[in-house]
Design a protein around this motif. Sequence first.
Motif, PDB file in Angstrom:
ATOM      1  N   LEU A  64      12.798  -9.989   3.298  1.00  0.00           N
ATOM      2  CA  LEU A  64      13.450  -8.892   4.006  1.00  0.00           C
ATOM      3  C   LEU A  64      12.330  -8.005   4.526  1.00  0.00           C
ATOM      4  CD1 LEU A  64      16.231  -7.256   4.527  1.00  0.00           C
ATOM      5  CD2 LEU A  64      15.201  -5.726   2.848  1.00  0.00           C
ATOM      6  N   ALA A  65      12.384  -7.643   5.798  1.00  0.00           N
ATOM      7  CA  ALA A  65      11.336  -6.809   6.389  1.00  0.00           C
ATOM      8  C   ALA A  65      11.929  -5.506   6.911  1.00  0.00           C
ATOM      9  CB  ALA A  65      10.625  -7.554   7.512  1.00  0.00           C
ATOM     10  N   ILE A  66      11.172  -4.446   6.749  1.00  0.00           N
ATOM     11  CA  ILE A  66      11.520  -3.121   7.252  1.00  0.00           C
ATOM     12  C   ILE A  66      10.463  -2.739   8.281  1.00  0.00           C
ATOM     13  CG2 ILE A  66      11.832  -0.685   6.658  1.00  0.00           C
ATOM     14  CD1 ILE A  66      13.934  -2.547   5.391  1.00  0.00           C
ATOM     15  N   ARG A  67      10.888  -2.217   9.427  1.00  0.00           N
ATOM     16  CA  ARG A  67       9.943  -1.779  10.467  1.00  0.00           C
ATOM     17  C   ARG A  67      10.107  -0.282  10.687  1.00  0.00           C
ATOM     18  NH1 ARG A  67       8.819  -5.185  15.730  1.00  0.00           N
ATOM     19  NH2 ARG A  67       7.395  -6.089  14.212  1.00  0.00           N
ATOM     20  N   CYS A 108      24.220  -9.512  -5.661  1.00  0.00           N
ATOM     21  CA  CYS A 108      24.304  -8.968  -4.303  1.00  0.00           C
ATOM     22  C   CYS A 108      23.824  -9.923  -3.212  1.00  0.00           C
ATOM     23  CB  CYS A 108      23.512  -7.664  -4.222  1.00  0.00           C
ATOM     24  SG  CYS A 108      24.128  -6.411  -5.362  1.00  0.00           S
ATOM     25  N   ASN A 109      23.153 -11.003  -3.592  1.00  0.00           N
ATOM     26  CA  ASN A 109      22.621 -11.982  -2.633  1.00  0.00           C
ATOM     27  C   ASN A 109      21.642 -11.369  -1.636  1.00  0.00           C
ATOM     28  OD1 ASN A 109      23.291 -14.547  -3.267  1.00  0.00           O
ATOM     29  ND2 ASN A 109      24.984 -14.736  -1.837  1.00  0.00           N
ATOM     30  N   TRP A 110      20.795 -10.464  -2.114  1.00  0.00           N
ATOM     31  CA  TRP A 110      19.772  -9.871  -1.269  1.00  0.00           C
ATOM     32  C   TRP A 110      18.410  -9.987  -1.939  1.00  0.00           C
ATOM     33  CZ3 TRP A 110      22.561  -4.543  -1.644  1.00  0.00           C
ATOM     34  CH2 TRP A 110      22.304  -3.922  -2.879  1.00  0.00           C
ATOM     35  N   VAL A 111      17.365  -9.799  -1.145  1.00  0.00           N
ATOM     36  CA  VAL A 111      15.999  -9.714  -1.672  1.00  0.00           C
ATOM     37  C   VAL A 111      15.824  -8.348  -2.328  1.00  0.00           C
ATOM     38  CG1 VAL A 111      13.551  -9.602  -1.031  1.00  0.00           C
ATOM     39  CG2 VAL A 111      15.040 -11.318   0.006  1.00  0.00           C
ATOM     40  N   ILE A 112      16.239  -7.320  -1.614  1.00  0.00           N
ATOM     41  CA  ILE A 112      16.185  -5.936  -2.068  1.00  0.00           C
ATOM     42  C   ILE A 112      17.214  -5.160  -1.239  1.00  0.00           C
ATOM     43  CG2 ILE A 112      14.317  -5.354  -0.458  1.00  0.00           C
ATOM     44  CD1 ILE A 112      13.215  -3.412  -2.561  1.00  0.00           C
ATOM     45  N   ASP A 113      17.749  -4.107  -1.775  1.00  0.00           N
ATOM     46  CA  ASP A 113      18.699  -3.261  -1.047  1.00  0.00           C
ATOM     47  C   ASP A 113      17.998  -2.720   0.199  1.00  0.00           C
ATOM     48  OD1 ASP A 113      20.184  -1.101  -0.059  1.00  0.00           O
ATOM     49  OD2 ASP A 113      20.729  -0.374  -2.046  1.00  0.00           O
ATOM     50  N   ILE A 114      18.498  -3.072   1.381  1.00  0.00           N
ATOM     51  CA  ILE A 114      17.842  -2.695   2.633  1.00  0.00           C
ATOM     52  C   ILE A 114      17.794  -1.177   2.826  1.00  0.00           C
ATOM     53  CG2 ILE A 114      19.915  -2.860   4.085  1.00  0.00           C
ATOM     54  CD1 ILE A 114      18.085  -4.152   6.224  1.00  0.00           C
ATOM     55  N   SER A 118      14.335   0.795   3.105  1.00  0.00           N
ATOM     56  CA  SER A 118      14.059   1.642   4.288  1.00  0.00           C
ATOM     57  C   SER A 118      13.666   3.052   3.875  1.00  0.00           C
ATOM     58  CB  SER A 118      15.295   1.704   5.186  1.00  0.00           C
ATOM     59  OG  SER A 118      15.586   0.450   5.722  1.00  0.00           O
ATOM     60  N   GLU A 119      14.369   3.587   2.889  1.00  0.00           N
ATOM     61  CA  GLU A 119      14.077   4.933   2.399  1.00  0.00           C
ATOM     62  C   GLU A 119      12.686   5.010   1.773  1.00  0.00           C
ATOM     63  OE1 GLU A 119      15.694   7.416  -1.338  1.00  0.00           O
ATOM     64  OE2 GLU A 119      17.261   6.947   0.145  1.00  0.00           O
ATOM     65  N   MET A 120      12.327   3.996   0.982  1.00  0.00           N
ATOM     66  CA  MET A 120      10.998   3.983   0.359  1.00  0.00           C
ATOM     67  C   MET A 120       9.893   3.929   1.404  1.00  0.00           C
ATOM     68  SD  MET A 120      11.117   1.625  -3.039  1.00  0.00           S
ATOM     69  CE  MET A 120      11.711   0.218  -2.148  1.00  0.00           C
ATOM     70  N   LEU A 173      15.763  -5.892 -10.212  1.00  0.00           N
ATOM     71  CA  LEU A 173      16.386  -5.722  -8.905  1.00  0.00           C
ATOM     72  C   LEU A 173      15.474  -6.173  -7.779  1.00  0.00           C
ATOM     73  CD1 LEU A 173      18.200  -2.323  -9.410  1.00  0.00           C
ATOM     74  CD2 LEU A 173      19.159  -4.623  -9.449  1.00  0.00           C
ATOM     75  N   PHE A 174      14.165  -6.142  -8.003  1.00  0.00           N
ATOM     76  CA  PHE A 174      13.224  -6.741  -7.055  1.00  0.00           C
ATOM     77  C   PHE A 174      12.054  -7.302  -7.825  1.00  0.00           C
ATOM     78  CE2 PHE A 174       9.416  -6.739  -4.403  1.00  0.00           C
ATOM     79  CZ  PHE A 174       9.829  -7.646  -3.451  1.00  0.00           C
ATOM     80  N   GLU A 175      11.774  -8.539  -7.574  1.00  0.00           N
ATOM     81  CA  GLU A 175      10.609  -9.194  -8.155  1.00  0.00           C
ATOM     82  C   GLU A 175      10.026 -10.073  -7.068  1.00  0.00           C
ATOM     83  OE1 GLU A 175       9.448 -11.797 -12.084  1.00  0.00           O
ATOM     84  OE2 GLU A 175      11.476 -11.904 -11.322  1.00  0.00           O
ATOM     85  N   GLY A 176       8.766  -9.853  -6.770  1.00  0.00           N
ATOM     86  CA  GLY A 176       8.191 -10.678  -5.721  1.00  0.00           C
ATOM     87  C   GLY A 176       6.900 -10.137  -5.159  1.00  0.00           C
ATOM     88  N   TRP A 177       6.758 -10.264  -3.876  1.00  0.00           N
ATOM     89  CA  TRP A 177       5.509 -10.044  -3.150  1.00  0.00           C
ATOM     90  C   TRP A 177       5.776  -9.068  -2.018  1.00  0.00           C
ATOM     91  CZ3 TRP A 177       1.193 -12.690  -4.792  1.00  0.00           C
ATOM     92  CH2 TRP A 177       0.078 -12.706  -3.976  1.00  0.00           C
ATOM     93  N   ILE A 178       4.826  -8.213  -1.739  1.00  0.00           N
ATOM     94  CA  ILE A 178       4.957  -7.263  -0.633  1.00  0.00           C
ATOM     95  C   ILE A 178       3.795  -7.485   0.335  1.00  0.00           C
ATOM     96  CG2 ILE A 178       4.972  -4.833   0.039  1.00  0.00           C
ATOM     97  CD1 ILE A 178       6.093  -4.223  -2.763  1.00  0.00           C
ATOM     98  N   LYS A 179       4.126  -7.491   1.613  1.00  0.00           N
ATOM     99  CA  LYS A 179       3.100  -7.588   2.655  1.00  0.00           C
ATOM    100  C   LYS A 179       3.294  -6.431   3.616  1.00  0.00           C
ATOM    101  CE  LYS A 179       1.265 -10.548   6.305  1.00  0.00           C
ATOM    102  NZ  LYS A 179       1.404 -11.845   6.997  1.00  0.00           N
TER     103      LYS A 179
END
Length: 197
Positions: A64-67, A108-114, A118-120, A173-179
């Motif tokens: 999931l990407a936030i711009r 929820c079937n998501w990577v993270i709550d969008i 976005s808020e973070m 609620l989120f486990e993974g990698w951030i780029k």
Amino acid sequence: MMIGAQYLIHVISLMILLCSANASIFGVANARPKCFPSSLISQLRGGDGDGDAPTSRPYLPYTLAIRDSIMIAHSFHNNPNFGPAGGLHGATYTVDVEFASKDLHPECNWVIDIGAASEMVADVLKQFNYKNLDDVFGDEVMTTTEFMCKAVFDGIVKKLKEKQMINEGDEKLFEGWIKVTLWESHKAWASFEGPAS
């Protein structure tokens, strides 16, 4: 030989040439920092530098990407390695933050709550937006795009921990990698990535 291998050989050759010629991408520099250590190639994708970095990015198929974007001012304190960009100038960065995980959240079937993501991202970026980075980081810091990618990454990881989105009870609620990628233009960008914990 594969095209990818040929490209890597050319990149390594160029790095060696620049180091041995005592040059920068802006020409010969009088006060040039030391060249890359010989272990750079093994560390380009996380290497084993200090022993705590992952050896490679794990396979994480969901993203999931936030711009967002920020407008900043900064200088490189008239360092000759930066050529005309050494003085005070402005930049508008397009900022992409990617959250990648192995699995989707079981409920929820998501990577993270969008919305939370976005808020973070917005909260982290507002500490830099419309600011002179020389004032934020001090006169001794070269606030390159690469440096700013790491600063944004660190801010996102800190926000995740504050919001307890990495570990909340037994369920993550989120486990993974951030780029984090900062785009200077359509022709130039930089990234920093690593584990979220």
